[in-house]
Design a protein around this motif. Structure first.
Motif, PDB file in Angstrom:
ATOM      1  N   GLY A  30       0.779  -1.319  -0.121  1.00 46.56           N
ATOM      2  CA  GLY A  30       0.036   0.140  -0.117  1.00 46.56           C
ATOM      3  C   GLY A  30       0.831   1.278   0.102  1.00 46.56           C
ATOM      4  O   GLY A  30       2.085   1.236   0.510  1.00 46.56           O
ATOM      5  N   VAL A  31       0.122   2.243  -0.386  1.00 49.99           N
ATOM      6  CA  VAL A  31       0.523   3.727  -0.341  1.00 49.99           C
ATOM      7  C   VAL A  31      -0.236   4.749   0.378  1.00 49.99           C
ATOM      8  O   VAL A  31      -1.418   4.454   0.433  1.00 49.99           O
ATOM      9  CB  VAL A  31       0.820   4.293  -1.779  1.00 49.99           C
ATOM     10  N   GLY A  32       0.302   5.291   1.369  1.00 53.04           N
ATOM     11  CA  GLY A  32      -0.770   6.324   2.141  1.00 53.04           C
ATOM     12  C   GLY A  32      -0.387   7.965   1.666  1.00 53.04           C
ATOM     13  O   GLY A  32       0.750   8.315   1.512  1.00 53.04           O
ATOM     14  N   VAL A  33      -1.525   8.718   1.642  1.00 53.21           N
ATOM     15  CA  VAL A  33      -1.347   9.859   1.246  1.00 53.21           C
ATOM     16  C   VAL A  33      -2.354  10.907   1.927  1.00 53.21           C
ATOM     17  O   VAL A  33      -3.426  10.556   2.365  1.00 53.21           O
ATOM     18  CB  VAL A  33      -2.005  10.190  -0.304  1.00 53.21           C
ATOM     19  N   ASP A  34      -1.714  12.060   2.487  1.00 51.34           N
ATOM     20  CA  ASP A  34      -2.435  12.914   3.547  1.00 51.34           C
ATOM     21  C   ASP A  34      -1.724  14.067   3.191  1.00 51.34           C
ATOM     22  O   ASP A  34      -0.716  14.370   2.893  1.00 51.34           O
ATOM     23  CB  ASP A  34      -2.359  12.435   4.714  1.00 51.34           C
ATOM     24  N   ARG A  35      -2.654  15.444   3.397  1.00 48.79           N
ATOM     25  CA  ARG A  35      -1.933  16.539   3.632  1.00 48.79           C
ATOM     26  C   ARG A  35      -1.551  17.228   4.727  1.00 48.79           C
ATOM     27  O   ARG A  35      -0.549  18.074   4.870  1.00 48.79           O
ATOM     28  CB  ARG A  35      -3.324  17.485   2.930  1.00 48.79           C
ATOM     29  N   ASP A  36      -1.841  16.426   5.927  1.00 51.02           N
ATOM     30  CA  ASP A  36      -1.437  16.868   7.219  1.00 51.02           C
ATOM     31  C   ASP A  36      -0.168  16.380   7.574  1.00 51.02           C
ATOM     32  O   ASP A  36       0.169  15.171   7.913  1.00 51.02           O
ATOM     33  CB  ASP A  36      -2.425  16.286   8.407  1.00 51.02           C
ATOM     34  N   ALA A  37       0.966  17.159   7.499  1.00 55.18           N
ATOM     35  CA  ALA A  37       2.366  16.800   7.974  1.00 55.18           C
ATOM     36  C   ALA A  37       2.581  16.227   9.009  1.00 55.18           C
ATOM     37  O   ALA A  37       3.174  15.327   9.400  1.00 55.18           O
ATOM     38  CB  ALA A  37       3.289  17.979   7.639  1.00 55.18           C
ATOM     39  N   SER A  38       1.694  16.744  10.146  1.00 51.05           N
ATOM     40  CA  SER A  38       1.853  15.900  11.483  1.00 51.05           C
ATOM     41  C   SER A  38       1.371  14.630  11.774  1.00 51.05           C
ATOM     42  O   SER A  38       2.074  13.783  12.243  1.00 51.05           O
ATOM     43  CB  SER A  38       1.040  16.896  12.637  1.00 51.05           C
ATOM     44  N   MET A  39       0.240  14.469  10.959  1.00 51.91           N
ATOM     45  CA  MET A  39      -0.124  12.964  10.771  1.00 51.91           C
ATOM     46  C   MET A  39       0.913  12.176  10.105  1.00 51.91           C
ATOM     47  O   MET A  39       1.327  11.007  10.524  1.00 51.91           O
ATOM     48  CB  MET A  39      -1.473  13.004  10.151  1.00 51.91           C
ATOM     49  N   LEU A  40       1.327  12.724   9.079  1.00 49.56           N
ATOM     50  CA  LEU A  40       2.305  11.791   8.157  1.00 49.56           C
ATOM     51  C   LEU A  40       3.705  11.317   8.892  1.00 49.56           C
ATOM     52  O   LEU A  40       4.330  10.374   8.984  1.00 49.56           O
ATOM     53  CB  LEU A  40       2.984  12.376   6.960  1.00 49.56           C
ATOM     54  N   ALA A  41       4.260  12.434   9.719  1.00 53.03           N
ATOM     55  CA  ALA A  41       5.184  12.211  10.652  1.00 53.03           C
ATOM     56  C   ALA A  41       4.911  10.947  11.643  1.00 53.03           C
ATOM     57  O   ALA A  41       6.143  10.185  11.889  1.00 53.03           O
ATOM     58  CB  ALA A  41       5.645  13.487  11.514  1.00 53.03           C
ATOM     59  N   VAL A  42       3.810  10.977  12.252  1.00 59.45           N
ATOM     60  CA  VAL A  42       3.531   9.488  13.011  1.00 59.45           C
ATOM     61  C   VAL A  42       3.750   8.284  12.123  1.00 59.45           C
ATOM     62  O   VAL A  42       4.426   7.349  12.579  1.00 59.45           O
ATOM     63  CB  VAL A  42       2.314   9.920  13.565  1.00 59.45           C
ATOM     64  N   ALA A  43       3.045   8.632  10.972  1.00 62.05           N
ATOM     65  CA  ALA A  43       3.083   7.367   9.917  1.00 62.05           C
ATOM     66  C   ALA A  43       4.441   6.961   9.662  1.00 62.05           C
ATOM     67  O   ALA A  43       4.549   5.715   9.791  1.00 62.05           O
ATOM     68  CB  ALA A  43       1.931   7.543   8.853  1.00 62.05           C
ATOM     69  N   ARG A  44       5.310   7.748   9.090  1.00 61.23           N
ATOM     70  CA  ARG A  44       6.596   7.488   8.762  1.00 61.23           C
ATOM     71  C   ARG A  44       7.484   6.880   9.922  1.00 61.23           C
ATOM     72  O   ARG A  44       8.255   6.236   9.683  1.00 61.23           O
ATOM     73  CB  ARG A  44       7.311   8.865   8.268  1.00 61.23           C
TER      74      ARG A  44
END
Length: 201
Positions: free
Chosen positions: A68-82
């Protein structure tokens, strides 16, 4: 700016993750979305998590054997995901302008999932464009699965998108309604303030 950013200021990734961790520690099932998706496409299928947030759904699907691939505009959310799942692909992009090919991601996903009230939290007027973009990311026969609230009880913002409007956006994008549930546990939808819709390309 979308409605999510207006609510949060784009700085709530850690708080959001902590809330779900607390629910899980309390014994609540927080993986209903992934479980339903896993019944719709076989293990090994390619999944795009649109509006992935902290990656909760995609990370669970990866654990179950999905790519899978995840996409989001919220950098704070993506920081947790990464940080949580660095081996997965996480893209920072606005769904209203999302073009998988332009990001280097090969389109042709088996399933696109938009959980967590993604559509009602888009910037008003962009819903049709997002539906078209997500439909374009699917391979022929692929599924778009979106769950969202329809009333104030199930939304953090005043409701602005009806099921009829959503279905019309999907139809314009070349998608056909395949199923509709009242919950991510696949309970039949007979009306009410929350729906999970499955559309097929």
């Amino acid at each position: 700016m979308n409605r999510w950013e207006q609510l949060t200021g784009g700085r709530t990734g850690e708080q959001y993750a902590a809330r779900f961790a607390e629910l899980a520690e309390g014994g609540q099932d927080v993986h209903g979305e992934a479980r339903l998706c896993a019944t719709l496409v076989p293990r090994g299928s390619r999944v795009l998590d649109a509006g992935c947030g902290t990656g909760r759904v995609l990370i669970e699907l990866a654990r179950r054997g999905y790519d899978g691939v995840g996409v989001d505009r919220d950098a704070s959310m993506l920081a947790v995901a990464r940080r949580t799942a660095p081996v997965l692909t996480w893209l920072e992009a606005d769904l209203a302008e999302f073009d998988p090919a332009a990001t280097g991601v090969t389109p042709g996903f088996d399933l696109v999932v938009a959980a967590g009230n993604v559509f009602p939290l888009l910037a008003p007027g962009t819903e049709a464009g997002v539906a078209a973009a997500l439909a374009g990311a699917l391979k022929p026969g692929g599924l778009l699965v979106a769950g969202f609230g329809l009333d104030r009880e199930h939304l953090p913002v005043p409701p602005g998108l009806t099921l009829a409007q959503y279905d019309a956006h999907c139809a314009a994008a070349g998608l056909t309604l395949a199923d509709r549930f009242a919950t991510w546990d696949a309970e039949p939808y007979t009306g009410g303030g929350y729906a999970v819709s499955v559309h097929r390309r």
